[in-house]
Design an enzyme around this catalytic site. Sequence first.
Site, PDB file in Angstrom:
ATOM      1  N   ASP A 239       0.863  -1.175   0.000  1.00 32.76           N
ATOM      2  CA  ASP A 239       0.000   0.000   0.000  1.00 32.76           C
ATOM      3  C   ASP A 239       0.903   1.229   0.000  1.00 32.76           C
ATOM      4  OD1 ASP A 239       1.122   0.208   2.507  1.00 32.76           O
ATOM      5  OD2 ASP A 239      -0.764   0.316   3.606  1.00 32.76           O
ATOM      6  N   ASP A 241       1.545   4.733   2.340  1.00 31.35           N
ATOM      7  CA  ASP A 241       1.187   5.394   3.601  1.00 31.35           C
ATOM      8  C   ASP A 241       1.629   6.855   3.570  1.00 31.35           C
ATOM      9  OD1 ASP A 241       0.563   2.743   5.066  1.00 31.35           O
ATOM     10  OD2 ASP A 241       2.606   2.445   4.373  1.00 31.35           O
ATOM     11  N   ASP A 345      -3.148   4.630   2.800  1.00 37.59           N
ATOM     12  CA  ASP A 345      -3.483   5.015   4.175  1.00 37.59           C
ATOM     13  C   ASP A 345      -3.130   6.489   4.359  1.00 37.59           C
ATOM     14  OD1 ASP A 345      -4.246   2.453   4.746  1.00 37.59           O
ATOM     15  OD2 ASP A 345      -2.458   1.932   5.900  1.00 37.59           O
TER      16      ASP A 345
HETATM   17  P1  UTP Z   1       2.296  -1.063   6.602  1.00 35.19           P
HETATM   18  O1  UTP Z   1       1.437  -2.189   7.057  1.00 35.19           O
HETATM   19  O2  UTP Z   1       1.834  -0.284   5.436  1.00 35.19           O
HETATM   20  O3  UTP Z   1       3.747  -1.664   6.367  1.00 35.19           O
HETATM   21  O4  UTP Z   1       2.462  -0.111   7.860  1.00 35.19           O
HETATM   22  P2  UTP Z   1       4.944  -1.221   5.410  1.00 35.19           P
HETATM   23  O5  UTP Z   1       6.157  -1.325   6.243  1.00 35.19           O
HETATM   24  O6  UTP Z   1       4.654   0.089   4.755  1.00 35.19           O
HETATM   25  O7  UTP Z   1       4.990  -2.399   4.350  1.00 35.19           O
HETATM   26  P3  UTP Z   1       4.361  -2.462   2.879  1.00 35.19           P
HETATM   27  O8  UTP Z   1       5.456  -2.023   1.984  1.00 35.19           O
HETATM   28  O9  UTP Z   1       3.174  -1.553   2.826  1.00 35.19           O
HETATM   29  O10 UTP Z   1       3.995  -3.895   2.683  1.00 35.19           O
HETATM   30  C1  UTP Z   1       3.426   0.931   7.958  1.00 35.19           C
HETATM   31  C2  UTP Z   1       3.668   1.270   9.383  1.00 35.19           C
HETATM   32  O11 UTP Z   1       2.535   1.916   9.932  1.00 35.19           O
HETATM   33  C3  UTP Z   1       2.188   1.353  11.165  1.00 35.19           C
HETATM   34  C4  UTP Z   1       2.671  -0.089  11.068  1.00 35.19           C
HETATM   35  O12 UTP Z   1       2.890  -0.613  12.341  1.00 35.19           O
HETATM   36  C5  UTP Z   1       3.928   0.045  10.254  1.00 35.19           C
HETATM   37  O13 UTP Z   1       5.034   0.271  11.088  1.00 35.19           O
HETATM   38  N1  UTP Z   1       0.729   1.429  11.365  1.00 35.19           N
HETATM   39  C6  UTP Z   1      -0.134   0.849  10.480  1.00 35.19           C
HETATM   40  C7  UTP Z   1       0.244   2.088  12.456  1.00 35.19           C
HETATM   41  O14 UTP Z   1       1.021   2.625  13.274  1.00 35.19           O
HETATM   42  N2  UTP Z   1      -1.118   2.164  12.668  1.00 35.19           N
HETATM   43  C8  UTP Z   1      -2.014   1.585  11.792  1.00 35.19           C
HETATM   44  O15 UTP Z   1      -3.238   1.652  12.009  1.00 35.19           O
HETATM   45  C9  UTP Z   1      -1.491   0.909  10.670  1.00 35.19           C
HETATM   46 MN    MN Z   2       2.793   0.449   3.687  1.00 40.12          MN
END
Ligand code: UTP
Ligand code: MN
Length: 421
Positions: A239, A241, A345
């Site tokens: 995804d 972020d 996100d």
């Molecule tokens: P991700 O699940 O998107 O992981 O969460 P990532 O490292 O970006 O991996 P890929 O590339 O998408 O597969 C990113 C960070 O955001 C935190 C997660 O713990 C992770 O460290 N997070 C996610 C939150 O703090 N709160 C949330 O509700 C969701």
């Molecule tokens: Mn991510």
Amino acid sequence: MQLLDISWFTDSMREGRPVAVETRHHIQDISPTLPEGTTPTPVAAVSQYACQRLTTIENNNKVFTDAFEVLAESYEFSENEGACLAFRRAASVLKSLPRAVRHLGAVRVLPCLGEHAKKVMEEVLECGCSFEVVKICSDEKYQTLKLFTSVFGVGTKTAEKWYCKGLRSFREIIAEPCIRLNRMQQSGFLHHGDISRAVSRAEARALGSIIDEAARGITPDAMLTLTGGFRRGKEFGHDVDFLLTTAELGKENGLLINVIDRLRQQGILLYSSDLQPASSSTFDVNELPCRRRTFSVMDRFPKCFLILRLDGSRVEEGGSGLQRGEEEEEEGDGTGRGWRAVRVDLVSPPKDRYAFALLGWTGSRQFLRDMRTFARRERHMLLDNHGLYDKTKEEFLAAQTEKDIFAHLGLDYIEPWHRNA
Ligand code: UTP
Ligand code: MN
């Protein structure tokens, strides 16, 4: 003077000159023999906490960490959280090593590797695979739960429920009259092909400029930051972020909801979760961590999970497989139709909490998990995406930057690209 591994010497011989010292040249698991009378400086041991290790995206021990991930996932499905975390922790330690492990002796001094993990490694070293892992991978229940949880909005519990009803495929779920999918799951099934394909950095950048444009149209001092795996240097993610804030404190109020409205008007909003409102920009007295055992890991900032439509024309040349000829036939997975769906996100922290949100959302998940454990166990402090609380001083510690947070915890600063634990 530095004591280095012999690989520095062999690298230098190959280059015909002394090469620059890199992390992989540092001695890992042997103690140097020092001249008599000198006090030995201990060789830097591998820390049990990921926030005290450097972990790049280059994983030299993928054969082992992939096996551990299967075990962790299988324990997650059977709700054995302890065993699941133990394998995630073990994988994380191996990911930090500058070289591939070639014999079990090399892991003797490493933390977080239990007997079970070592047995798996031994089998992989001797036979090329672990029999336990092979067995799990061919297990019908494991395969089905993996398939079901790959749908956006479907967690372990729902997947288990469907499995127990005897359902084994998407077709069977859709055809089952007594199953009512919620809005999130409906979108998850609708866009499953697209959102299970990796998102490239160029696609993430394109989405960034679309959201940035929308936000600046609402308030010119809006600031958008790419976080998650991309900020740690990954080229692909599941995804994208983003953190969205404003230079002036308080101006972020209502920003996120307005941005989402704009995306809807542009016709690119395929799904948006219900917006979670900020409970309060400051901490509620009842929320004080001294009154609770631990911090909540849930974000209390306005946050939204989206699925956006990304047109191939917005992505830079070579950045996606979407800009192929118009005459290209439509394929079931969406390639060739000129656009794709992407999971995004969006989180909107106020400026004074920005550093904490940035740290939390940059991850990795394991890096942050260990940072929170380190804070609690070693420093008597509570860390989450909103703040840092010192239980001894009974006060919150402010931070403008991520460096401030590391400093409060007495940790050496670690750059995002070294947080791939
Ligand atoms: P991700 O699940 O998107 O992981 O969460 P990532 O490292 O970006 O991996 P890929 O590339 O998408 O597969 C990113 C960070 O955001 C935190 C997660 O713990 C992770 O460290 N997070 C996610 C939150 O703090 N709160 C949330 O509700 C969701
Ligand atoms: Mn991510």
